[in-house]
Write a protein that holds these residues in place. Sequence first.
Motif, PDB file in Angstrom:
ATOM      1  N   ALA A  99     -44.547 102.267  66.102  1.00 14.83           N
ATOM      2  CA  ALA A  99     -45.412 101.258  66.723  1.00 14.83           C
ATOM      3  C   ALA A  99     -44.661 100.511  67.817  1.00 14.83           C
ATOM      4  N   PHE A 100     -45.334 100.317  68.944  1.00 15.89           N
ATOM      5  CA  PHE A 100     -44.774  99.613  70.095  1.00 15.89           C
ATOM      6  C   PHE A 100     -45.738  98.498  70.483  1.00 15.89           C
ATOM      7  N   PRO A 101     -45.481  97.244  70.049  1.00 15.29           N
ATOM      8  CA  PRO A 101     -46.379  96.130  70.393  1.00 15.29           C
ATOM      9  C   PRO A 101     -46.096  95.591  71.790  1.00 15.29           C
ATOM     10  N   SER A 102     -47.157  95.122  72.456  1.00  7.81           N
ATOM     11  CA  SER A 102     -47.013  94.652  73.833  1.00  7.81           C
ATOM     12  C   SER A 102     -46.219  93.352  73.923  1.00  7.81           C
ATOM     13  N   PHE A 103     -46.201  92.554  72.857  1.00 10.06           N
ATOM     14  CA  PHE A 103     -45.475  91.269  72.886  1.00 10.06           C
ATOM     15  C   PHE A 103     -44.107  91.413  72.209  1.00 10.06           C
ATOM     16  N   ILE A 104     -43.467  92.545  72.436  1.00  9.57           N
ATOM     17  CA  ILE A 104     -42.228  92.881  71.755  1.00  9.57           C
ATOM     18  C   ILE A 104     -41.118  91.860  72.028  1.00  9.57           C
ATOM     19  N   LYS A 105     -41.122  91.221  73.192  1.00  9.61           N
ATOM     20  CA  LYS A 105     -40.040  90.311  73.549  1.00  9.61           C
ATOM     21  C   LYS A 105     -40.198  88.918  72.951  1.00  9.61           C
ATOM     22  N   GLU A 106     -41.371  88.608  72.429  1.00  8.62           N
ATOM     23  CA  GLU A 106     -41.592  87.247  71.934  1.00  8.62           C
ATOM     24  C   GLU A 106     -42.064  87.189  70.489  1.00  8.62           C
ATOM     25  N   GLY A 107     -42.376  88.315  69.877  1.00  6.19           N
ATOM     26  CA  GLY A 107     -42.892  88.308  68.518  1.00  6.19           C
ATOM     27  C   GLY A 107     -41.800  88.401  67.465  1.00  6.19           C
ATOM     28  N   GLU A 108     -42.253  88.389  66.226  1.00  6.21           N
ATOM     29  CA  GLU A 108     -41.349  88.581  65.086  1.00  6.21           C
ATOM     30  C   GLU A 108     -41.860  89.774  64.290  1.00  6.21           C
ATOM     31  N   PHE A 109     -40.943  90.660  63.937  1.00  6.62           N
ATOM     32  CA  PHE A 109     -41.341  91.899  63.292  1.00  6.62           C
ATOM     33  C   PHE A 109     -40.443  92.175  62.091  1.00  6.62           C
ATOM     34  N   GLY A 110     -40.972  92.942  61.165  1.00  2.90           N
ATOM     35  CA  GLY A 110     -40.168  93.243  59.994  1.00  2.90           C
ATOM     36  C   GLY A 110     -40.805  94.302  59.115  1.00  2.90           C
ATOM     37  N   PHE A 111     -40.163  94.530  57.963  1.00  4.97           N
ATOM     38  CA  PHE A 111     -40.604  95.560  57.026  1.00  4.97           C
ATOM     39  C   PHE A 111     -40.775  94.955  55.631  1.00  4.97           C
ATOM     40  N   ASP A 112     -41.616  95.601  54.856  1.00 10.21           N
ATOM     41  CA  ASP A 112     -41.881  95.156  53.487  1.00 10.21           C
ATOM     42  C   ASP A 112     -41.772  96.361  52.557  1.00 10.21           C
ATOM     43  N   ALA A 113     -40.834  96.298  51.599  1.00  5.82           N
ATOM     44  CA  ALA A 113     -40.639  97.398  50.645  1.00  5.82           C
ATOM     45  C   ALA A 113     -40.889  96.948  49.215  1.00  5.82           C
ATOM     46  N   ARG A 114     -41.565  95.824  49.035  1.00  7.18           N
ATOM     47  CA  ARG A 114     -41.792  95.311  47.686  1.00  7.18           C
ATOM     48  C   ARG A 114     -42.831  96.150  46.932  1.00  7.18           C
ATOM     49  N   GLN A 115     -42.669  96.171  45.640  1.00  4.36           N
ATOM     50  CA  GLN A 115     -43.694  96.793  44.804  1.00  4.36           C
ATOM     51  C   GLN A 115     -44.924  95.898  44.777  1.00  4.36           C
ATOM     52  N   THR A 116     -46.083  96.511  44.785  1.00  7.20           N
ATOM     53  CA  THR A 116     -47.323  95.748  44.739  1.00  7.20           C
ATOM     54  C   THR A 116     -48.277  96.395  43.744  1.00  7.20           C
ATOM     55  N   ASP A 117     -49.311  95.684  43.372  1.00 10.53           N
ATOM     56  CA  ASP A 117     -50.274  96.223  42.409  1.00 10.53           C
ATOM     57  C   ASP A 117     -50.881  97.518  42.939  1.00 10.53           C
ATOM     58  N   GLY A 118     -50.827  98.557  42.125  1.00 13.04           N
ATOM     59  CA  GLY A 118     -51.473  99.811  42.477  1.00 13.04           C
ATOM     60  C   GLY A 118     -50.606 100.788  43.232  1.00 13.04           C
ATOM     61  N   ILE A 119     -49.450 100.346  43.726  1.00 11.49           N
ATOM     62  CA  ILE A 119     -48.557 101.261  44.446  1.00 11.49           C
ATOM     63  C   ILE A 119     -47.112 100.861  44.170  1.00 11.49           C
ATOM     64  N   LYS A 120     -46.349 101.812  43.660  1.00 16.10           N
ATOM     65  CA  LYS A 120     -44.979 101.523  43.241  1.00 16.10           C
ATOM     66  C   LYS A 120     -44.059 101.325  44.428  1.00 16.10           C
ATOM     67  N   ASN A 121     -44.179 102.193  45.413  1.00 17.87           N
ATOM     68  CA  ASN A 121     -43.291 102.142  46.570  1.00 17.87           C
ATOM     69  C   ASN A 121     -44.092 101.789  47.812  1.00 17.87           C
ATOM     70  N   ARG A 122     -43.807 100.627  48.359  1.00 19.83           N
ATOM     71  CA  ARG A 122     -44.493 100.183  49.571  1.00 19.83           C
ATOM     72  C   ARG A 122     -43.559 100.360  50.765  1.00 19.83           C
ATOM     73  N   SER A 123     -44.127 100.771  51.885  1.00 24.45           N
ATOM     74  CA  SER A 123     -43.386 100.857  53.143  1.00 24.45           C
ATOM     75  C   SER A 123     -44.299 100.340  54.237  1.00 24.45           C
ATOM     76  N   SER A 124     -44.200  99.044  54.516  1.00 22.13           N
ATOM     77  CA  SER A 124     -45.100  98.397  55.474  1.00 22.13           C
ATOM     78  C   SER A 124     -44.320  97.818  56.647  1.00 22.13           C
ATOM     79  N   ILE A 125     -45.013  97.730  57.778  1.00 22.50           N
ATOM     80  CA  ILE A 125     -44.485  97.034  58.959  1.00 22.50           C
ATOM     81  C   ILE A 125     -45.389  95.842  59.235  1.00 22.50           C
TER      82      ILE A 125
END
Length: 588
Positions: free
Chosen positions: A271-297
């Motif tokens: 993913a390439f966001p247009s506000f790349i120079k001013e935004g905040e970005f990250g990842f989420d690998a926490r377990q959540t209800d219904g899915i053991k392994n999460r890989s989110s941006i």
Amino acid sequence: MERNTIIAIVISVIIFAGWMIIQGVFFKSPEQTSPNRQTTELTKKSETGTSQSDTGSTMEDTAFQTMVLPVENDELTEKDVRFETDVYLAVFTTRGGLLKSLKLKQYMDLNNVPVDMVVTKDSKEYPFELKFGDYTADKDLFSYHIRSSSNTVEFSREYTMKTGEKDSTFIVKKIFSFSKDKYFFEFKISIESVDKEYLPLDFDGTMYTLVYGPQIGPDFKELTQHEYRHYLYYANGARKDFTGDVKTGVKTVENMASWLGIEGKYFIALAFPSFIKEGEFGFDARQTDGIKNRSSIYFKRPYKKQFVIEDIYKFFIGPKKKELLNEFSDLYFDKAIEDDWLLGWLNAILQISLSFIHTYVGNWGVAIIILTLIIKLIFFPLTQKSFKSNQKMQALAPKINELKEKYKENPQKMQVETAALYKKEGINPLGGCLPLLIQIPFFISFYNILSKYFELRGAIFIPGWINDLSVPEHVFELPFSIPILGPYIRLLPFIMICTTFIQQLLSQKGSVAQQTTQTKLLMFGMPIVFFFILYNMPSGLTLYWTMQNFFSVIQQLIINIQNKNKPVTAPAEGPKIVKKKNVGVKKQ
């Protein structure tokens, strides 16, 4: 087998084992985490007046209450919408304007159905969730109006934000624009004030957060060395692997990244966001209800005083193939695949050769066997030279032993005399090690190819046994797990260890009883070491090493036959030297 040969082999084994450990990727089951809710909390109200918070909790006491409600009083019916291109088959839902499925029409999974790049299981989470506020806010689950054309799908909804002072009305649009035949599309979020006033969406400096998750496809039973999810971003001209930092939590990318992505073994989402120079970005690998392994941006959009904002995100979601990613070099997507700066040239040669052979034989396993044979034939002269070097070394053994006995009190003098003897006889003590040492880069390159070469995905060698050369084969699954080996009984590693033992036996000139303890340990220890190294490696790699051993056995038999009638002696002057020394000893 001389000391230098033993040292070289031991070093080779250490290199193999160490390199494999470094290459291995280990995943732990992510632990359940409960994120703190933001101070300014959004409560979503459905058209019927019931809460649609994804957590199901009621609104907590806050410094002030902010409510975002749809303007329309009519109830919009939730429905699924199909959209198709030459490469994608997408399914959207009007509930939140979310993507429920994104199938790759040209790539099949293990069940012979198109690979779905959206994995949600029972999490009730979908890509492109919008949260008014930061990452801990509730997601927007109102139903949207929808309209579509030949290459776009647009969702829209009008909202009113109640701040306790006055109402502010704005329109939210989520627009997907697809390419006809590429694994690429643009996603635009448009938020426009109806009242021609500044947008009121200021939540501690954040306007909204967009989430892409909860997992990319294809689906899997568990994450392993051969089925993984890595978190990547591109910053300062280099590809960064953020997996070790994310682990099982939420992690913000501190550097100013050009793109963010999640990669599997064969597929990737960038993913390439247009506000790349001013935004905040990250990842989420926490377990959540219904899915053991999460890989989110997640993409956090900072607040700006504007009447309208339009943010464009450019996505590549599809097969991890260099030629496809190269089409988007302007976005640096071509940097998503890691280049092997040391052995990249050898990887390319083997990959091209393997593909060329496959075009004629039609079976990747047979292609690996043929390529292994070609490599053995190319290096056959070197192997012969190595064998002759070993013969000379064995012929010099009595002289070496004499020097050891004569200078046992002076090791330095013994080394000087030994080196002089090697030089006089024209022998390179490391000559016998070259065939083994030269195999190391080929071994590593074959591992790289079998781990990353997309064309080998699901490549069948022998149906019913080796159904995928890119993963380990197995003939039986135990109800329990064996330490190191795991629950699977694999046949190919046992064949491999047998061929290694035979090769070792044939390469030893004398009987086992005549060999030193060091040599015996190496002779029987080497096959065992490689057995454990290769047991859980891709079956194609084990096939390569097994056939390499098999051809080495045949090669050794040929060399032995050629030298059957040739006495193993030192060069012509050797015996004379030994005789003179023996006479000298007797006179003393």
